[in-house]
Design an enzyme around this catalytic site. Structure first.
Site, PDB file in Angstrom:
ATOM      1  N   ARG A 103       0.877  -1.179   0.000  1.00  0.00           N
ATOM      2  CA  ARG A 103       0.000   0.000   0.000  1.00  0.00           C
ATOM      3  C   ARG A 103       0.903   1.214   0.000  1.00  0.00           C
ATOM      4  O   ARG A 103       1.630   1.457   0.972  1.00  0.00           O
ATOM      5  CB  ARG A 103      -0.904  -0.001   1.236  1.00  0.00           C
ATOM      6  CG  ARG A 103      -1.599   1.324   1.460  1.00  0.00           C
ATOM      7  CD  ARG A 103      -2.688   1.273   2.507  1.00  0.00           C
ATOM      8  NE  ARG A 103      -3.850   0.572   2.008  1.00  0.00           N
ATOM      9  CZ  ARG A 103      -5.046   0.592   2.602  1.00  0.00           C
ATOM     10  NH1 ARG A 103      -5.226   1.276   3.707  1.00  0.00           N
ATOM     11  NH2 ARG A 103      -6.061  -0.056   2.077  1.00  0.00           N
ATOM     12  N   HIS A 130      -7.438   0.925  -6.363  1.00  0.00           N
ATOM     13  CA  HIS A 130      -7.694   0.039  -5.217  1.00  0.00           C
ATOM     14  C   HIS A 130      -8.395  -1.224  -5.742  1.00  0.00           C
ATOM     15  O   HIS A 130      -9.569  -1.467  -5.475  1.00  0.00           O
ATOM     16  CB  HIS A 130      -8.560   0.772  -4.181  1.00  0.00           C
ATOM     17  CG  HIS A 130      -8.526   0.166  -2.819  1.00  0.00           C
ATOM     18  ND1 HIS A 130      -7.770  -0.939  -2.496  1.00  0.00           N
ATOM     19  CD2 HIS A 130      -9.179   0.510  -1.667  1.00  0.00           C
ATOM     20  CE1 HIS A 130      -7.944  -1.218  -1.208  1.00  0.00           C
ATOM     21  NE2 HIS A 130      -8.799  -0.376  -0.687  1.00  0.00           N
ATOM     22  N   GLN A 133     -10.276  -3.919  -3.456  1.00  0.00           N
ATOM     23  CA  GLN A 133     -11.554  -3.423  -2.948  1.00  0.00           C
ATOM     24  C   GLN A 133     -12.670  -3.647  -3.958  1.00  0.00           C
ATOM     25  O   GLN A 133     -13.735  -4.169  -3.637  1.00  0.00           O
ATOM     26  CB  GLN A 133     -11.419  -1.914  -2.631  1.00  0.00           C
ATOM     27  CG  GLN A 133     -12.702  -1.301  -2.118  1.00  0.00           C
ATOM     28  CD  GLN A 133     -13.078  -1.840  -0.751  1.00  0.00           C
ATOM     29  OE1 GLN A 133     -12.258  -1.824   0.165  1.00  0.00           O
ATOM     30  NE2 GLN A 133     -14.297  -2.322  -0.587  1.00  0.00           N
ATOM     31  N   ASP A 221     -17.528   6.985  -0.951  1.00  0.00           N
ATOM     32  CA  ASP A 221     -16.230   6.846  -0.277  1.00  0.00           C
ATOM     33  C   ASP A 221     -15.921   8.213   0.352  1.00  0.00           C
ATOM     34  O   ASP A 221     -16.585   9.218   0.031  1.00  0.00           O
ATOM     35  CB  ASP A 221     -15.157   6.445  -1.324  1.00  0.00           C
ATOM     36  CG  ASP A 221     -13.772   6.221  -0.731  1.00  0.00           C
ATOM     37  OD1 ASP A 221     -13.651   6.124   0.510  1.00  0.00           O
ATOM     38  OD2 ASP A 221     -12.796   6.158  -1.519  1.00  0.00           O
ATOM     39  N   CYS A 261     -16.564   1.577   0.839  1.00  0.00           N
ATOM     40  CA  CYS A 261     -15.384   0.739   1.061  1.00  0.00           C
ATOM     41  C   CYS A 261     -14.906   0.797   2.508  1.00  0.00           C
ATOM     42  O   CYS A 261     -14.153  -0.075   2.931  1.00  0.00           O
ATOM     43  CB  CYS A 261     -14.268   1.154   0.106  1.00  0.00           C
ATOM     44  SG  CYS A 261     -13.865   2.898   0.208  1.00  0.00           S
ATOM     45  N   ARG A 289     -13.444  -8.820   1.265  1.00  0.00           N
ATOM     46  CA  ARG A 289     -12.015  -8.532   1.063  1.00  0.00           C
ATOM     47  C   ARG A 289     -11.191  -9.769   1.420  1.00  0.00           C
ATOM     48  O   ARG A 289     -10.235 -10.118   0.731  1.00  0.00           O
ATOM     49  CB  ARG A 289     -11.572  -7.350   1.947  1.00  0.00           C
ATOM     50  CG  ARG A 289     -12.175  -6.001   1.579  1.00  0.00           C
ATOM     51  CD  ARG A 289     -11.622  -5.448   0.280  1.00  0.00           C
ATOM     52  NE  ARG A 289     -10.174  -5.327   0.288  1.00  0.00           N
ATOM     53  CZ  ARG A 289      -9.490  -4.321   0.840  1.00  0.00           C
ATOM     54  NH1 ARG A 289     -10.124  -3.326   1.407  1.00  0.00           N
ATOM     55  NH2 ARG A 289      -8.168  -4.281   0.781  1.00  0.00           N
TER      56      ARG A 289
HETATM   57  N1   CP Z   1     -11.290  -0.310   2.524  1.00  0.00           N
HETATM   58  C1   CP Z   1     -10.005  -0.390   2.943  1.00  0.00           C
HETATM   59  O1   CP Z   1      -9.090  -0.608   2.148  1.00  0.00           O
HETATM   60  O2   CP Z   1      -9.836  -0.234   4.278  1.00  0.00           O
HETATM   61  P1   CP Z   1      -8.436  -0.036   5.036  1.00  0.00           P
HETATM   62  O3   CP Z   1      -7.907   1.305   4.618  1.00  0.00           O
HETATM   63  O4   CP Z   1      -8.810  -0.085   6.500  1.00  0.00           O
HETATM   64  O5   CP Z   1      -7.512  -1.126   4.644  1.00  0.00           O
HETATM   65  N1  NVA Z   2     -10.205   6.610  -1.212  1.00  0.00           N
HETATM   66  C1  NVA Z   2      -9.844   6.145   0.117  1.00  0.00           C
HETATM   67  C2  NVA Z   2     -10.048   4.686   0.224  1.00  0.00           C
HETATM   68  C3  NVA Z   2      -9.752   4.117   1.582  1.00  0.00           C
HETATM   69  C4  NVA Z   2      -9.937   2.630   1.651  1.00  0.00           C
HETATM   70  C5  NVA Z   2      -8.403   6.518   0.403  1.00  0.00           C
HETATM   71  O1  NVA Z   2      -7.556   6.380  -0.483  1.00  0.00           O
HETATM   72  O2  NVA Z   2      -8.117   6.975   1.522  1.00  0.00           O
END
Ligand code: CP
Ligand code: NVA
Length: 303
Positions: A103, A130, A133, A221, A261, A289
């Protein structure tokens, strides 16, 4: 040649369907309490430049359920690109473990990392995409609606990383995707162009009512994604009319699903009554997930 899962656009439609089927099988095994140590002896390294609840726990628990082992690496631990170059971290990890989930803030760092790694790399969220997701979300829609065919999915909010993965999914899968976003917060041009060239059923509008009318699912989101915190105040103003609430839900199909999400900010992008209401499937999404990522790991390591 090794495969990665950096983007849904890396996958063919057949491969996406294989992943859904495998995830459903692994989910059923878990529900029946049947052990499935398919990845016994395998090790996953998980690199996080940003916080996480779902991604960390589902990858770590998922690897454990598959009989393997997962190592969590925080930004302080490895200093990706600061203590050591991005390719050097990738080449080191490739000698010790079997699979990497990362990430990152920058999508370019992720692709540079994946190019240098000699083992499969999974995108656990970047500023651009993502994919895990959205694959989990599509699985959730299939479970609730039987198939994706003919569904209208409305996304209300920012043209962000989650939206970009939805756009990639719309190229491969048979649903219609309509985004309502404020002017100036449209998706990345190159990603939109990919959907246009593929004739995907994608629309971008600034009008929430147009997006959600007769929708089968309404998705939202956060207005401010991780890494954009300094824009928070400006974004709260820009997105004020882009909230999923009871009035917005009155325009959809009567039984439309509510999707997010997570993490959610009740009172900002969605009201508490809608997020916690009977149409919400947000915890099914978060559960899935686990199952889709187990499928991704098995598929990348075993084909
Ligand atoms: N939706 C998601 O990716 O959650 P986290 O940021 O908690 O991993
Ligand atoms: N768009 C959000 C998604 C979190 C799972 C972010 O990038 O923070």
């Amino acid at each position: 040649m090794k495969r990665d899962l950096i983007s849904i656009s890396d996958l063919t439609q057949d491969e996406v369907e294989t992943l859904f089927a495998l995830a459903q099988r692994l989910k059923a095994d878990r529900q029946k309490g049947w052990p499935h140590p398919i990845l016994a002896g395998k090790t996953l390294a998980m690199i996080f430049e940003k916080p996480s609840l779902r991604t960390r726990v589902t990858f770590e628990a998922g690897m454990d359920q598959l009989g393997g082992y997962a190592i969590y690496l925080s930004p302080q631990d490895i200093g990706l690109g600061t203590r050591e170059t991005v390719p050097d971290v990738a080449k080191n990890l490739s000698r010790w473990v079997d699979l990497i989930m990362a990430r990152t803030f920058s999508h370019q760092v992720l692709t540079e990392f994946a190019q240098a790694a000699t083992i499969p790399v999974i995108n656990g969220l970047s500023d651009l995409l993502h994919p895990c997701q959205v694959l989990a979300d599509c699985l959730t829609l299939i479970e609730h609606r039987g198939a994706l065919e003919g569904l209208k999915i409305a996304f209300v909010g920012d043209g962000n990383n989650v939206v970009h993965s939805w756009l990639h999914a719309a190229v491969k899968l048979p649903f219609r995707f309509v985004l309502a976003c404020p002017p100036g917060y449209e998706p990345d041009r190159a990603v939109l162009e990919q959907t246009r060239q593929a004739d995907a059923r994608v629309t971008v509008t600034h009008t929430v009512a147009e997006a959600v009318r007769e929708a089968d699912a309404v998705y939202t989101d956060v207005w401010t994604s991780m890494g954009q915190e300094e824009e928070g105040a400006v974004r709260r103003q820009a997105f004020a009319d882009y909230q999923v609430n009871a009035e917005v839900m009155s325009l959809t199909k009567p039984d439309a699903l509510v999707m997010h999400c997570l993490p959610a900010h009740r009172g900002e992008e969605i009201t508490a009554d809608v997020l916690d209401g009977p149409q919400s499937v947000v915890f099914d999404q978060s559960e899935n997930r686990l199952h889709i990522q187990k499928a991704i790991m098995v598929w990348l390591l075993q084909g």
